[in-house]
Design an enzyme around this catalytic site. Structure first.
Site, PDB file in Angstrom:
ATOM      1  N   ASP A   1      -1.633 -12.637  42.380  1.00  0.00           N
ATOM      2  CA  ASP A   1      -2.793 -13.237  41.710  1.00  0.00           C
ATOM      3  C   ASP A   1      -4.021 -13.018  42.583  1.00  0.00           C
ATOM      4  OD1 ASP A   1      -4.640 -15.293  40.482  1.00  0.00           O
ATOM      5  OD2 ASP A   1      -2.821 -15.813  39.399  1.00  0.00           O
TER       6      ASP A   1
ATOM      7  N   SER B   1     -10.757 -14.837  28.838  1.00  0.00           N
ATOM      8  CA  SER B   1     -11.743 -15.497  27.981  1.00  0.00           C
ATOM      9  C   SER B   1     -12.221 -14.600  26.825  1.00  0.00           C
ATOM     10  CB  SER B   1     -12.944 -15.893  28.835  1.00  0.00           C
ATOM     11  OG  SER B   1     -14.022 -16.199  27.995  1.00  0.00           O
TER      12      SER B   1
ATOM     13  N   SER C   1      -1.169 -11.699  22.655  1.00  0.00           N
ATOM     14  CA  SER C   1      -1.906 -12.859  22.133  1.00  0.00           C
ATOM     15  C   SER C   1      -1.999 -12.827  20.619  1.00  0.00           C
ATOM     16  CB  SER C   1      -3.316 -12.838  22.722  1.00  0.00           C
ATOM     17  OG  SER C   1      -4.143 -13.749  22.050  1.00  0.00           O
ATOM     18  N   SER C   2      -2.103 -14.016  20.029  1.00  0.00           N
ATOM     19  CA  SER C   2      -2.350 -14.121  18.588  1.00  0.00           C
ATOM     20  C   SER C   2      -3.699 -13.494  18.232  1.00  0.00           C
ATOM     21  CB  SER C   2      -2.345 -15.585  18.159  1.00  0.00           C
ATOM     22  OG  SER C   2      -3.327 -16.297  18.886  1.00  0.00           O
TER      23      SER C   2
ATOM     24  N   TYR D   1     -11.371  -8.780  24.151  1.00  0.00           N
ATOM     25  CA  TYR D   1     -10.123  -9.368  24.654  1.00  0.00           C
ATOM     26  C   TYR D   1      -8.967  -9.012  23.716  1.00  0.00           C
ATOM     27  CZ  TYR D   1      -6.555 -12.961  25.504  1.00  0.00           C
ATOM     28  OH  TYR D   1      -5.367 -13.608  25.734  1.00  0.00           O
TER      29      TYR D   1
ATOM     30  N   LYS E   1      -5.466  -6.586  24.338  1.00  0.00           N
ATOM     31  CA  LYS E   1      -4.078  -7.033  24.117  1.00  0.00           C
ATOM     32  C   LYS E   1      -3.380  -6.067  23.143  1.00  0.00           C
ATOM     33  CE  LYS E   1      -3.974 -10.585  26.843  1.00  0.00           C
ATOM     34  NZ  LYS E   1      -3.030 -10.705  27.964  1.00  0.00           N
TER      35      LYS E   1
HETATM   36  N1  LIG Z   1      -3.237 -19.894  27.279  1.00  0.00           N
HETATM   37  C1  LIG Z   1      -3.117 -19.385  26.077  1.00  0.00           C
HETATM   38  O1  LIG Z   1      -3.224 -20.091  25.065  1.00  0.00           O
HETATM   39  C2  LIG Z   1      -2.823 -17.915  25.876  1.00  0.00           C
HETATM   40  C3  LIG Z   1      -2.741 -17.424  24.570  1.00  0.00           C
HETATM   41  C4  LIG Z   1      -2.477 -16.077  24.383  1.00  0.00           C
HETATM   42  C5  LIG Z   1      -2.263 -15.248  25.466  1.00  0.00           C
HETATM   43  N2  LIG Z   1      -2.376 -15.756  26.730  1.00  0.00           N
HETATM   44  C6  LIG Z   1      -2.168 -14.836  27.848  1.00  0.00           C
HETATM   45  O2  LIG Z   1      -1.275 -15.433  28.786  1.00  0.00           O
HETATM   46  C7  LIG Z   1      -1.608 -14.978  30.109  1.00  0.00           C
HETATM   47  C8  LIG Z   1      -1.822 -16.179  31.017  1.00  0.00           C
HETATM   48  O3  LIG Z   1      -2.915 -16.948  30.520  1.00  0.00           O
HETATM   49  P1  LIG Z   1      -3.291 -18.380  31.095  1.00  0.00           P
HETATM   50  O4  LIG Z   1      -3.696 -19.205  29.946  1.00  0.00           O
HETATM   51  O5  LIG Z   1      -2.252 -18.863  32.009  1.00  0.00           O
HETATM   52  O6  LIG Z   1      -4.640 -18.040  31.890  1.00  0.00           O
HETATM   53  P2  LIG Z   1      -5.037 -18.256  33.420  1.00  0.00           P
HETATM   54  O7  LIG Z   1      -6.458 -17.849  33.551  1.00  0.00           O
HETATM   55  O8  LIG Z   1      -4.687 -19.640  33.838  1.00  0.00           O
HETATM   56  O9  LIG Z   1      -4.079 -17.234  34.157  1.00  0.00           O
HETATM   57  C9  LIG Z   1      -4.424 -15.879  34.398  1.00  0.00           C
HETATM   58  C10 LIG Z   1      -4.177 -15.608  35.871  1.00  0.00           C
HETATM   59  O10 LIG Z   1      -4.430 -14.215  36.127  1.00  0.00           O
HETATM   60  C11 LIG Z   1      -5.138 -14.119  37.369  1.00  0.00           C
HETATM   61  N3  LIG Z   1      -5.904 -12.861  37.362  1.00  0.00           N
HETATM   62  C12 LIG Z   1      -6.983 -12.564  36.589  1.00  0.00           C
HETATM   63  N4  LIG Z   1      -7.437 -11.322  36.879  1.00  0.00           N
HETATM   64  C13 LIG Z   1      -6.609 -10.819  37.845  1.00  0.00           C
HETATM   65  C14 LIG Z   1      -6.562  -9.592  38.550  1.00  0.00           C
HETATM   66  N5  LIG Z   1      -7.476  -8.643  38.329  1.00  0.00           N
HETATM   67  N6  LIG Z   1      -5.584  -9.405  39.462  1.00  0.00           N
HETATM   68  C15 LIG Z   1      -4.675 -10.391  39.716  1.00  0.00           C
HETATM   69  N7  LIG Z   1      -4.683 -11.583  39.076  1.00  0.00           N
HETATM   70  C16 LIG Z   1      -5.632 -11.797  38.157  1.00  0.00           C
HETATM   71  C17 LIG Z   1      -6.030 -15.347  37.402  1.00  0.00           C
HETATM   72  O11 LIG Z   1      -6.483 -15.703  38.695  1.00  0.00           O
HETATM   73  C18 LIG Z   1      -5.113 -16.402  36.786  1.00  0.00           C
HETATM   74  O12 LIG Z   1      -4.360 -17.064  37.790  1.00  0.00           O
HETATM   75  C19 LIG Z   1      -2.826 -14.085  29.960  1.00  0.00           C
HETATM   76  O13 LIG Z   1      -2.395 -12.741  29.871  1.00  0.00           O
HETATM   77  C20 LIG Z   1      -3.422 -14.518  28.630  1.00  0.00           C
HETATM   78  O14 LIG Z   1      -4.171 -13.495  28.019  1.00  0.00           O
HETATM   79  C21 LIG Z   1      -2.647 -17.065  26.961  1.00  0.00           C
END
Ligand SMILES: NC(=O)c1ccc[n+]([C@@H]2O[C@H](COP(=O)([O-])OP(=O)(O)OC[C@H]3O[C@@H](n4cnc5c(N)ncnc54)[C@H](O)[C@@H]3O)[C@@H](O)[C@H]2O)c1
Length: 317
Positions: free
Chosen positions: A34, A88, A127-128, A153, A157
């Site tokens: 991370d 985001s 993602s949805s 975004y 995906k």
């Molecule tokens: N939370 C949701 O509802 C949701 C829905 C659909 C998809 N997702 C996907 O699930 C995954 C996790 O999402 P989340 O909600 O836990 O978000 P989050 O922001 O909490 O987690 C993403 C993590 O990736 C790390 N990161 C970002 N850019 C990076 C890079 N260049 N190198 C290394 N690390 C990096 C960030 O520091 C963070 O810890 C993502 O791929 C997101 O697109 C989440």
């Protein structure tokens, strides 16, 4: 669990830290990668709290845009759970180049490093958002349409899914499985910042007596999915039989809740005296309705949501 070594990218994030926690509880060896751009060291500390004897954890603070970092992280790994991303939707409209660099270039780096390291299964967060404003509900995996996408975004995906399907076909040794998450919620989800997800933001507002803002008239709906359902989907995807390779699966509850209904559930739970919410115009990139068919995940992964929206909210407290 018969796998021993896992890589969780995005391990300091919301979902990644729950995956890490579950693997630690199961006594596994985990590498977390991370760059702490939207994740926090405190999430990792919390996840390590339930470490079983025999579990081990190595943290690499690094960026998936750096191929050398990805190669180091994938060494001797059996299963990758790729969750690092620029997450985001509004942010992606403001900075599509950054979104592409992290979510496409970074994705390809992790994918290629996994292939070169002999990783058996590469599970990744889709993602949805890939359904965009596709009107057909509930969304079935085959309904996603590039022409309907609403944000960079979402596009990244969709591109991830194309790469993963192609890599699964080209390299038989690497089995890629995509999980399309629908509005995940749970502990450790950041309530702050302009792009915070709705449930942590509203709980925070209700607990602090602040107004709750709804974008639109509140009739738009979401399929909210508790994070422990997502953890279970990842474990099922890691062990499902080989015919899942190259496929994508909706991971949700298969239930729709309008934002007005969500407000009333949260108000009843956190502040019965709360004022009515404030309505503001829709934000660009937001989807009006999302509601998943989870039939494919049921039949291939044996997935079923363990927690409903209400039970997930209770479990968070
Ligand atoms: N939370 C949701 O509802 C949701 C829905 C659909 C998809 N997702 C996907 O699930 C995954 C996790 O999402 P989340 O909600 O836990 O978000 P989050 O922001 O909490 O987690 C993403 C993590 O990736 C790390 N990161 C970002 N850019 C990076 C890079 N260049 N190198 C290394 N690390 C990096 C960030 O520091 C963070 O810890 C993502 O791929 C997101 O697109 C989440």
């Amino acid at each position: 669990m018969n796998e021993k070594r896992w890589l969780v990218t995005g391990a300091a994030g919301f979902i990644g830290s729950h995956l890490l926690e579950a693997l630690m509880e199961a006594g596994q060896d985990v590498v977390g990668l991370d760059n702490l751009s939207s994740g926090y060291a405190r999430n990792i500390e919390a996840a390590l709290g339930k470490r079983a004897s025999g579990a081990s954890f190595e943290f690499i603070e690094g960026d998936i845009r750096d191929i050398a970092v990805c190669e180091r992280a994938c060494r001797n790994v059996n299963v990758v759970l790729h969750h690092a991303a620029y997450v985001s939707v509004p942010g992606s409209l403001a900075d599509p180049a950054l979104t592409h660099a992290v979510n496409v270039d970074g994705f390809v780096n992790v994918l290629q490093a996994a292939k070169n390291a002999g990783v058996r299964r590469f599970i990744y967060a889709s993602s949805s958002a890939v359904y965009g404003n596709c009107a057909k509900l509930p969304s079935r995996e085959e309904d996603a349409a590039l022409a309907k996408l609403l944000s960079p975004y979402a596009l990244t995906k969709a591109v991830n899914e194309l790469y993963a399907a192609a890599w699964s076909g080209i390299y038989a040794s690497l089995q890629c499985v995509g999980l399309r998450y629908f509005n995940v919620f749970g502990a450790r989800q950041d309530p702050n910042g302009p792009y915070a997800a709705v449930i942590p933001r509203w709980i925070d507002a209700l607990k602090n007596g602040a107004p709750v803002t709804i974008y639109g008239d509140g009739t738009s709906s979401r399929d909210f999915c508790y994070v422990k359902n997502v953890v279970s989907a990842n474990m099922l995807a890691a062990y499902a039989s080989g015919d899942v390779s190259g496929q994508v699966f909706n991971i949700a509850c298969g239930e729709k809740t309008t934002l007005n209904e969500l407000f009333s559930v949260l108000k009843n739970r956190f502040d019965k005296q709360a004022k009515e919410c404030v309505y503001e115009p829709f934000r660009a990139g937001d989807i009006a309705h999302s509601f998943a068919s989870i039939e494919r995940a049921r039949s291939y992964l044996n997935y079923k949501p363990i927690y409903s929206l209400e039970n997930g909210i209770k479990d968070m407290e």
